[in-house]
Design an enzyme around this catalytic site. Structure first.
Site, PDB file in Angstrom:
ATOM      1  N   ASN A  62       0.859  -1.185   0.000  1.00  0.00           N
ATOM      2  CA  ASN A  62       0.000   0.000   0.000  1.00  0.00           C
ATOM      3  C   ASN A  62       0.898   1.239   0.000  1.00  0.00           C
ATOM      4  O   ASN A  62       1.491   1.573   1.020  1.00  0.00           O
ATOM      5  CB  ASN A  62      -0.892  -0.048   1.250  1.00  0.00           C
ATOM      6  CG  ASN A  62      -1.733   1.210   1.418  1.00  0.00           C
ATOM      7  OD1 ASN A  62      -1.786   2.056   0.527  1.00  0.00           O
ATOM      8  ND2 ASN A  62      -2.385   1.331   2.562  1.00  0.00           N
ATOM      9  N   LYS A  87       0.083   4.276  -0.286  1.00  0.00           N
ATOM     10  CA  LYS A  87      -0.582   5.441   0.319  1.00  0.00           C
ATOM     11  C   LYS A  87      -0.385   6.704  -0.540  1.00  0.00           C
ATOM     12  O   LYS A  87      -0.337   6.599  -1.761  1.00  0.00           O
ATOM     13  CB  LYS A  87      -0.091   5.634   1.767  1.00  0.00           C
ATOM     14  CG  LYS A  87      -0.280   4.350   2.594  1.00  0.00           C
ATOM     15  CD  LYS A  87      -0.145   4.558   4.063  1.00  0.00           C
ATOM     16  CE  LYS A  87      -0.360   3.221   4.777  1.00  0.00           C
ATOM     17  NZ  LYS A  87      -0.335   3.317   6.223  1.00  0.00           N
ATOM     18  N   HIS A 142      -9.784   1.049   4.641  1.00  0.00           N
ATOM     19  CA  HIS A 142      -8.511   1.252   5.346  1.00  0.00           C
ATOM     20  C   HIS A 142      -8.756   2.193   6.527  1.00  0.00           C
ATOM     21  O   HIS A 142      -9.541   3.138   6.423  1.00  0.00           O
ATOM     22  CB  HIS A 142      -7.461   1.843   4.396  1.00  0.00           C
ATOM     23  CG  HIS A 142      -6.099   1.847   5.018  1.00  0.00           C
ATOM     24  ND1 HIS A 142      -5.717   2.803   5.924  1.00  0.00           N
ATOM     25  CD2 HIS A 142      -5.054   0.991   4.911  1.00  0.00           C
ATOM     26  CE1 HIS A 142      -4.486   2.535   6.338  1.00  0.00           C
ATOM     27  NE2 HIS A 142      -4.065   1.437   5.733  1.00  0.00           N
ATOM     28  N   GLU A 159      -7.165   4.586   7.739  1.00  0.00           N
ATOM     29  CA  GLU A 159      -6.949   6.020   7.495  1.00  0.00           C
ATOM     30  C   GLU A 159      -8.184   6.638   6.847  1.00  0.00           C
ATOM     31  O   GLU A 159      -8.513   7.806   7.085  1.00  0.00           O
ATOM     32  CB  GLU A 159      -5.682   6.219   6.648  1.00  0.00           C
ATOM     33  CG  GLU A 159      -4.428   5.989   7.494  1.00  0.00           C
ATOM     34  CD  GLU A 159      -3.231   5.459   6.731  1.00  0.00           C
ATOM     35  OE1 GLU A 159      -3.196   5.532   5.494  1.00  0.00           O
ATOM     36  OE2 GLU A 159      -2.304   4.957   7.400  1.00  0.00           O
ATOM     37  N   GLU A 195      -5.711  -5.072  10.283  1.00  0.00           N
ATOM     38  CA  GLU A 195      -4.695  -4.046  10.517  1.00  0.00           C
ATOM     39  C   GLU A 195      -4.993  -3.311  11.816  1.00  0.00           C
ATOM     40  O   GLU A 195      -5.793  -2.359  11.825  1.00  0.00           O
ATOM     41  CB  GLU A 195      -4.690  -3.037   9.366  1.00  0.00           C
ATOM     42  CG  GLU A 195      -4.324  -3.630   8.027  1.00  0.00           C
ATOM     43  CD  GLU A 195      -3.741  -2.572   7.097  1.00  0.00           C
ATOM     44  OE1 GLU A 195      -2.633  -2.791   6.612  1.00  0.00           O
ATOM     45  OE2 GLU A 195      -4.376  -1.528   6.889  1.00  0.00           O
ATOM     46  N   GLY A 211       2.179   2.153  10.781  1.00  0.00           N
ATOM     47  CA  GLY A 211       3.123   3.259  10.658  1.00  0.00           C
ATOM     48  C   GLY A 211       3.778   3.654  11.964  1.00  0.00           C
ATOM     49  O   GLY A 211       4.397   4.711  12.063  1.00  0.00           O
ATOM     50  N   SER A 260       3.101  -2.284  10.254  1.00  0.00           N
ATOM     51  CA  SER A 260       4.555  -2.315  10.436  1.00  0.00           C
ATOM     52  C   SER A 260       5.178  -3.661  10.068  1.00  0.00           C
ATOM     53  O   SER A 260       6.118  -4.117  10.717  1.00  0.00           O
ATOM     54  CB  SER A 260       4.921  -1.910  11.865  1.00  0.00           C
ATOM     55  OG  SER A 260       4.472  -0.592  12.127  1.00  0.00           O
TER      56      SER A 260
END
Ligand code: PGA
Length: 251
Positions: free
Chosen positions: A9, A11, A95, A97, A167, A173, A212
């Site tokens: 991904n 991003k 996702h 985010e 996730e 991250g 991560s």
């Protein structure tokens, strides 16, 4: 038999120049047979990546799609049918985010999932708990609810051609990774929830871990029985590191 999938991904990263370098680096990787590999560039770079990886064993996906599958008056959005036309075969939906920063609701995620499938794209449904929810021991409840939203609306058969990505938000991250045992517990719960509706569908669904993932921790995560590969953010921007993660999935 589930083949592992390693998905990168990218991003909101990349310029034409850095994407060209990444394509070049990916093209040089020895990718293990039996491992499916996909990358998810920004919409702006999808055409460049589809062209650049033509003939390679790397599928291309998008990071999101519109709730409407057909093109139309929806300024700023990209329809699943347009992604399919551009050469995508997968799309991330839900996702964290997008859920937490951009306000995608469970209902939006379900519509995007359906829109993707109606255009022949494989949706990668992302689910996961925040740190607060984990500390309150609500992980399985939160993930179960995110999954149930889609099952209840679209039926279990929708998962015959879909991927799930677990996730944990606190691991994205941050450099913190769920331990293989923590991840396995959630993956097993996801599969059991699907199996409650259809054992065969549950046995075939790939459930990826994301948060991560790097070359140094991939092998032990991918060694768990219900972890079928990874959804890799930061580490997927380095072709050698990503290639090493793909190779870890092949062992
Ligand atoms: P990360 O991101 O690997 O950088 O933690 C994973 C993701 O958000 O898909």
């Amino acid at each position: 038999m589930r083949h592992p999938l390693v998905a990168g991904n990218w991003k909101m990263h990349g310029t034409r120049a850095s994407v060209a370098e990444l394509i070049e680096g990916l093209s040089r990787q020895a990718l293990p047979a039996g491992v499916e590999v996909a990358v998810f560039p920004s919409c702006l770079h999808i055409a460049q990546v589809v062209r650049g990886l033509d003939g390679k064993r790397v599928a291309v996906g998008a990071q999101d799609c519109a709730v409407e599958s057909a093109p139309g008056a929806l300024t700023g959005e990209v329809a699943a049918s347009q992604l399919q036309d551009a050469g995508c075969s997968l799309v991330l939906v839900g996702h964290s985010e997008r859920r937490l920063i951009l306000g995608d609701s469970d209902a939006d995620v379900t519509r995007k999932f359906a829109a993707a499938q109606s255009c022949g794209l494989t949706p990668v449904l992302c689910v996961g708990e925040t740190l607060e929810q984990r500390e309150a021991e609500q992980t399985l409840e939160v993930v179960g609810r995110q999954l149930a939203e889609v099952i209840d609306a679209l039926g279990i058969d929708a998962f015959a051609k879909a991927v799930v990505a677990y996730e944990p938000v606190w691991a994205i991250g941050t450099g913190l990774t769920a331990s293989p045992e923590q991840a396995q517990q959630v993956h097993a719960a996801i599969r059991a929830q699907l199996a409650g509706q259809d054992a065969q569908v549950a046995a075939g669904v790939k459930i990826l871990y994301g948060g991560s993932v790097k070359a140094a921790n991939a092998a032990e995560l991918f060694g768990m029985p219900d972890i079928d590969g990874g959804l890799v953010g930061g580490a997927s921007l380095n072709a050698d590191e990503f290639g090493a993660i793909c190779r870890a999935a092949g062992n």
